[in-house]
Design a protein around this motif. Structure first.
Motif: not given
Ligand SMILES: [Zn+2]
Lengths: 354, 870
Positions: B163-168
């Motif tokens: 869904i998104a490139e960040e992993h938080d």
């Protein structure tokens, strides 16, 4: 005498059989059928013979002479064949050695491609019209329905030429061959005897165009373009499709499938992009067609009413279509060239492959 | 622009259409889908050899293995401080799942959760993106022991699901998410990445794309579903003061700012937006910020109207006791504004500002100012929706290098009607996601309404320009699908442009605009393929072009390779040829105002330099023989005529440079192609070049050709003893020779001489070729050789022309076959040996030939002091 003749014949034939070269054969001829040969000696002793003996010995001597001569002839042929066979064997070449070439020249690949395109268009009635490479903003943009500061100008990054006080009409490097459309239409409409009834137009506009770009493997500051323009009465979008279908068949082969996709160019409306089925992968999807199965090869559309008007043609009466393509792009697709810089780099190792 | 399918479904029923179907329909209609990004929805599986259609990326979520689950308790990991163990229920059974997610860490050891947390749960064997790898790398979940605890499944982050490139941290779903439901069914999506053409600004929005899809499929566009919520669900609080008692608007130039609308919402809570909203924003390429900012972005993406939110209390403070007055005006030259990216910008009178009475607040349509922006402390929000002049916005965005979502749309033209809709939509979303109460009414200044032209189109127009037969009813139907208001009067369709598009003009242009919409709706692929009925115009050919092509063919036949080089160069590059030119002239150039590099700053004046540069680049080749045919560029102060182009009387043509056509040739290196038995080939020299030029000119069927030593002044770049001019009919058309050693030194060439030639093609082309051919003689010729000794200074051409003159009528060919120098024939002398061909209409006798020969020898004795060599 007859015995002597038989001996002569036997000895001569015997010595002939051992001969293996022309010099020995020549010597043999002198020794056996020459003037001072034993056989000739018999002929010279002819006078000593009796009346009865003369015909008998005469015919026998003639027979021996003929026999020796024919034997010599046979031997001579045999020797020739042997000599030839020997020399043929000696002359055998290593046929795998490289051939001796000549220095040849070739046309630049883009010239070759331009010719292919223009030849096809010429057969379809589109005649070559060339025009200048340095243009005014008016001809390159405004006349073609790109008003000053119009967002469509973002599509064509432009090189400008230094010139003073030109306001909204600077001098620039043409970004497409389309200013030639205006020039051609004006040439025709101004020359028309009846200004309300200018002649039909069918032209091909080839030439170098310029875009403000960094030079990379994928972009160049100059490139060739070929545009086609048809203006007349009752020219329709369906005619555009028909004309380009003919062109694509000639250019890419009889089986080439094409599709028309709506697009936008300020100087045509309706506008379309023409895709041809990827000839690299057959439409299955590959790197060249970015997995779409289609290659974008032409932009086209119906000539915009403003452009017709600017060319001196009444858009209520006249209509037309225009299409444009890039010979370098065609070459790149066709020949798997992945670096556009090759074209103006002119490395002979590139050029000689065409 | 990135459009999530799920968002489109808010406005149009897409049942029965695959993602590819949608992408194909849009692409053919001019909304080119560059890429499809899958985030959960089932992806097409292409078998070997099967047709792909679109570039695709992303992942599908396995319906069996990836489901909605709930976390019931967060426990400590026995051996690792930073990890936790989750008690989780996946709808079928309880699971223990290991995670290091920071966003639930604070719940560790708090016991059974009061309210379970809904999450995306992936079981063993699921294929996901590796959350810890660089970039996007697929992985399959396997059973493993991590610090002594068995792990076989996971709770997913957005990166893992694509869904998104960040992993938080892990995704925390809405409380309503149904446990056990396949995640793909709950929130599986796909994103269409669409290129928006400059004339399709109206489609730079979810509703724009939905409208196109509705029109292309003949389905209903449910565009009012959202707007209804504004009036019903969040009815404006009547107890609050209406906005128009708090704020007034003054527009100073309606051309620049046709409409300005504001609304007010009070007591908002700045907090994260609901997860579903954040997810859509992320899929659309926007970073979620907070409930208020997200509402403005979401409304913009949905409707296409960029909105700007002000902190109302900042404006109130600035206004003091007075009513807030918003003024839109052109900036003053040098006026300053700090935009919300933190940089202080110096403005010009071309820029438009939104101000209050204290000064500028924002750079209109491009970027807000930092002082009045919404912060975490904001309580009350004044929301702006406006319409701006697209050309002005485009120029401003370019000038300040500020491409933004707002300027992207405004610079392409946003219909003013959307300003009001946008403000309402934005306020409604704020009320839904940030709480708060919408104050009654809007302040709406609308001094310049667009015309929304009505275009009359008939079946005849459609037939004349598109070549298809459509009834008035069908035309009306196609346009109505795009929200044109159509009425049919006999065979005339009057179509009123809908109030969301600015691309339909009036009159004959408007007709073309509408015909394009008809063609798109009808489908380009459905338009038939026909042959032009219009008569073929007279065919006239293009003599200039054809002549040049012929010239190229001749040059190639002479073994020369064609090159095509850049038109742009620099004075320094051309300076290597010592400023030499075929037509000497001052050092003025056609200069590029915005060159990409200093070495491409002017247009070339010397085609020869261009070819020499290419020859130099190829200097390692054993031999080089190349040419270019093309234009050079000469500044032309005020002359309107050009030598290479028919003059045009257009205003403004003045000052265009001349573009004369030239030919340049360069030859250097080995004369023969080397081979295993051809070694040490002689190098190309002056006479190789001259021989080719002779053949070239005879190929052009020119006969009156002469050569003379060139004047040094005109060819300073050539070897002074090896430079010649070529004259045809007495006119100099070209120069050739060997490069001057000092010039050659400036290039990186090998040992051998570099022979060059330059021709003025505009001169050469205008020369008349010879008419007729020489007949082939039927009488036998007499051949004879004569050798004469002359002073070294006597030119061979002089001797030859004396022979030809004297022998005129009978001497039909003169060929120099030997030049010999030796002390035996005298110092400063040379012997020239000629092979002569005598021929006349009758068969000649040797005596007749000898008589002519004697005449020739006498003539040579008299004229140049020649002596017959015995
Ligand atoms: Zn392909």
């Amino acid at each position: 005498m007859l015995d002597k003749l038989n001996e002569i014949e036997k000895a001569a034939l015997e010595s002939l059989s051992s001969i293996s070269d022309q010099a020995a054969l020549d010597a043999w001829r002198v020794a056996n059928v020459g003037r001072s040969s034993p056989l000739m000696g018999i002929f010279s002793e002819f006078g000593k013979l009796s009346k009865e003996q003369k015909p008998v010995v005469g015919s026998a001597a003639n027979r021996v002479k003929a026999a020796l001569e024919s034997a010599e002839e046979g031997k001579s042929k045999e020797l020739k064949i042997a000599t030839l066979a020997k020399s043929l064997a000696e002359e055998k070449l290593d046929v795998t050695l490289p051939g001796r070439t000549v220095k040849v020249g070739k046309l630049h690949p883009t010239t070759q491609q331009l010719r292919r395109v223009l030849d096809i268009l010429a057969e379809m009635g589109f005649q070559v019209y060339t025009s200048r490479e340095v243009e005014t903003d008016e001809m390159n943009f405004q006349m073609l329905n790109f008003p000053p500061h119009h967002p469509a100008r973002d599509m064509q990054d432009t090189f400008f030429v230094e010139a003073d006080n030109r306001g909204d009409n600077p001098i620039l490097m043409r970004t497409h061959t389309s200013p030639g459309q205006i020039r051609a239409m004006r040439d025709a409409s101004r020359a028309a005897t009846d200004p309300l009834n200018p002649p039909s137009i069918r032209i091909a506009l080839p030439g170098m165009c310029f875009r403000y770009e960094q030079i990379t493997a994928r972009s160049e500051i100059q490139f060739n373009q070929v545009e086609g323009l048809a203006v007349g009465r009752n020219i329709t979008f369906a005619d555009l499709k028909g004309t380009l279908a003919d062109f694509v068949r000639r250019m890419f082969g009889e089986g080439a499938r094409l599709r028309f996709r709506a697009s936008y160019f300020p100087f045509t409306e309706p506008s379309a992009e023409v895709d041809v089925e990827c000839f690299v992968c057959g439409g299955v999807g590959c790197q060249v067609c970015k997995n779409s199965g289609w290659l974008e090869i032409l932009g086209c559309g119906m000539v915009h009413p403003v452009v017709l008007q600017n060319g001196g043609y009444d858009p209520k009466v006249y209509s037309g279509f225009a299409f444009g393509m890039g010979p370098e792009r065609q070459l790149m697709l066709r020949n798997k060239i992945n670096d556009i810089r090759y074209f103006w780099g002119n490395d002979v190792r590139f050029l000689e492959q065409f | 622009m990135k459009i999530p399918i799920s968002w489109l479904k808010d406005f149009v029923d897409l049942d029965g259409l695959s993602v590819e179907d949608m992408a194909r329909k849009l692409t053919l209609a001019g909304l080119e889908v560059d890429e499809i990004l899958y985030a959960g929805l089932e992806m097409p599986v292409y078998k070997e050899g099967e047709k792909h259609e679109f570039k695709t990326s992303g992942i599908a979520w396995d319906k069996e293995k990836i489901v909605v689950a709930e976390i019931r308790e967060v426990k400590a990991h026995p051996n690792a401080d930073k990890l936790t163990l989750l008690d989780l229920f996946d709808g079928q059974q309880e699971q223990v799942v290991l995670t290091g997610a920071p966003n639930i860490f604070h719940l560790k050891g708090t016991g059974m959760l009061e309210k379970p947390i809904k999450v995306a749960y992936a079981k063993e064997g699921s294929t996901l993106y590796d959350g810890h790898a660089e970039g996007l790398q697929l992985m399959t979940l396997k059973r493993a022991k991590i610090r002594g605890v068995e792990s076989y499944s996971m709770v997913c982050s957005e990166k893992e699901l694509g869904i998104a490139e960040e992993h938080d941290g892990i995704i925390i779903l809405e409380d309503e998410a149904p446990v056990g439901r396949p995640l793909a069914d709950y929130m599986g999506d796909a994103v269409l990445n669409i290129s928006i053409l400059p004339n399709m600004a109206r489609n730079a929005s979810v509703i724009g794309i939905a409208r196109e899809l509705a029109a292309l499929t003949g389905r209903e566009l449910r565009k009012h579903a959202q707007a209804d919520r504004y009036t019903s669900k969040h009815a404006q609080a009547d107890t609050l003061k209406p906005v128009n008692e708090l704020v007034e608007i003054e527009i100073t130039d309606p051309e620049l700012n046709p409409r300005f609308v504001v609304g007010l919402i009070r007591d908002v809570e700045i907090k994260p937006s609901p997860y579903a909203i954040q997810r859509r924003l992320k899929l659309a390429g926007q970073r979620p910020i907070n409930s208020v900012v997200d509402a403005t972005n979401y409304a913009m993406l949905e409707l296409g109207e960029p909105l700007h939110a002000f902190d109302y209390d900042v404006l109130k403070e600035r206004a003091g006791k007075k009513k807030i007055k918003i003024i839109t005006r052109a900036a003053k030259d040098g006026e300053k504004l700090t935009t919300l990216d933190g940089s202080q910008r110096t403005l010009t009178s071309m820029n438009v500002l939104v101000c209050d009475e204290k000064g500028p607040l924002s750079l209109a349509g491009v970027m807000g100012g930092s002082e009045s922006e919404v912060t975490d402390k904001t309580k009350n929000v004044l929301l702006e929706g406006a319409a701006w002049n697209f050309i002005n916005i485009r120029r401003t965005a370019k000038q300040h290098n500020l491409p933004s979502e707002a300027s992207f749309r405004f610079s392409r033209g946003v219909h003013p009607a959307l300003a009001e809709q946008g403000v309402k939509r934005g306020l409604q979303y704020m009320a839904e996601w940030a709480g708060g109460t919408i104050a009654p009414g809007l302040v709406d200044e609308y001094p310049l309404k667009p015309k929304d032209p009505t275009i009359t189109v008939t079946p005849h127009d459609v037939k004349r320009l598109l070549g298809i037969d459509l009834t008035a009813k069908k035309i009306s139907e196609l346009l109505t699908r795009l929200e044109f208001k159509c009425t049919i009067d006999k065979d005339k369709v009057k179509s009123k442009t809908p109030p969301h598009r600015m691309d339909i003009a009036k009159g004959v242009v408007g007709l073309a605009d509408v015909l394009e919409e008809i063609a798109r709706g009808y489908g380009y692929d459905n338009i038939p393929v026909t042959t032009m009925a219009d008569a073929l115009p007279p065919q006239v050919g293009n003599p200039v072009h054809e002549w040049e092509e012929h010239l190229r063919d001749l040059l190639v036949a002479l073994g020369l390779q064609e090159v095509v080089t850049h038109r742009m160069t620099s004075p320094e590059r051309e300076g290597r040829l010592l400023g030499s030119r075929l037509r000497p002239e001052p050092n003025n150039y056609v200069r590029i105002a915005n060159p990409t590099a200093p070495e491409r700053s002017v247009l070339r004046k010397s085609l020869l330099t261009s070819v020499l540069e290419i020859a130099e680049k190829n200097a390692r080749a054993e031999s080089i023989a190349m040419f270019e045919v093309g234009p050079i560029f000469e500044p032309n102060g005020n002359d309107t005529s050009t030598s290479s182009h028919r003059p045009d009387v257009l205003l403004g043509e003045r000052g265009l440079p001349n573009e004369p056509r030239e030919l340049a040739i360069v030859m250097t290196g080995a004369r023969l192609a080397s081979a295993w038995d051809v070694k040490d080939s002689p190098a190309f020299d002056f006479f190789d070049m001259k021989g080719r030029l002779e053949l070239l000119l005879s190929g052009l069927r020119l006969t009156d050709i002469s050569y003379a030593a060139a004047r040094e002044a005109s060819t300073p770049y050539l070897h002074p003893g090896k430079a010649a001019e070529v004259k045809v009919n007495g006119q100099v058309v070209g120069l050739f020779g060997e490069l001057h050693p000092l010039v050659k030194e400036k290039f990186e060439f090998g040992e051998s001489a570099v022979s060059v030639a330059e021709f003025d093609l505009d001169l050469l082309r205008r020369l008349n070729p010879t008419y007729g051919i020489k007949s082939v003689p039927e009488t036998p010729p007499i051949y004879e050789d004569i050798a004469v000794i002359v002073d070294d200074s006597v030119e061979a051409s002089a001797v030859e022309s004396l022979i030809r003159q004297t022998g005129a009528g009978t001497v039909t060919a003169v060929r120099l076959f030997d030049v010999y120098k030796d002390e035996k024939i005298g110092v400063g002398k040379k012997s020239l040996a000629y092979s002569l061909t005598y021929q006349s209409d009758k068969t000649m006798t040797d005596a007749e030939a000898a008589a002519i020969r004697n005449k020739i020898v006498k003539r040579l004795e008299h004229a140049v002091g020649a002596k017959l060599r015995s």
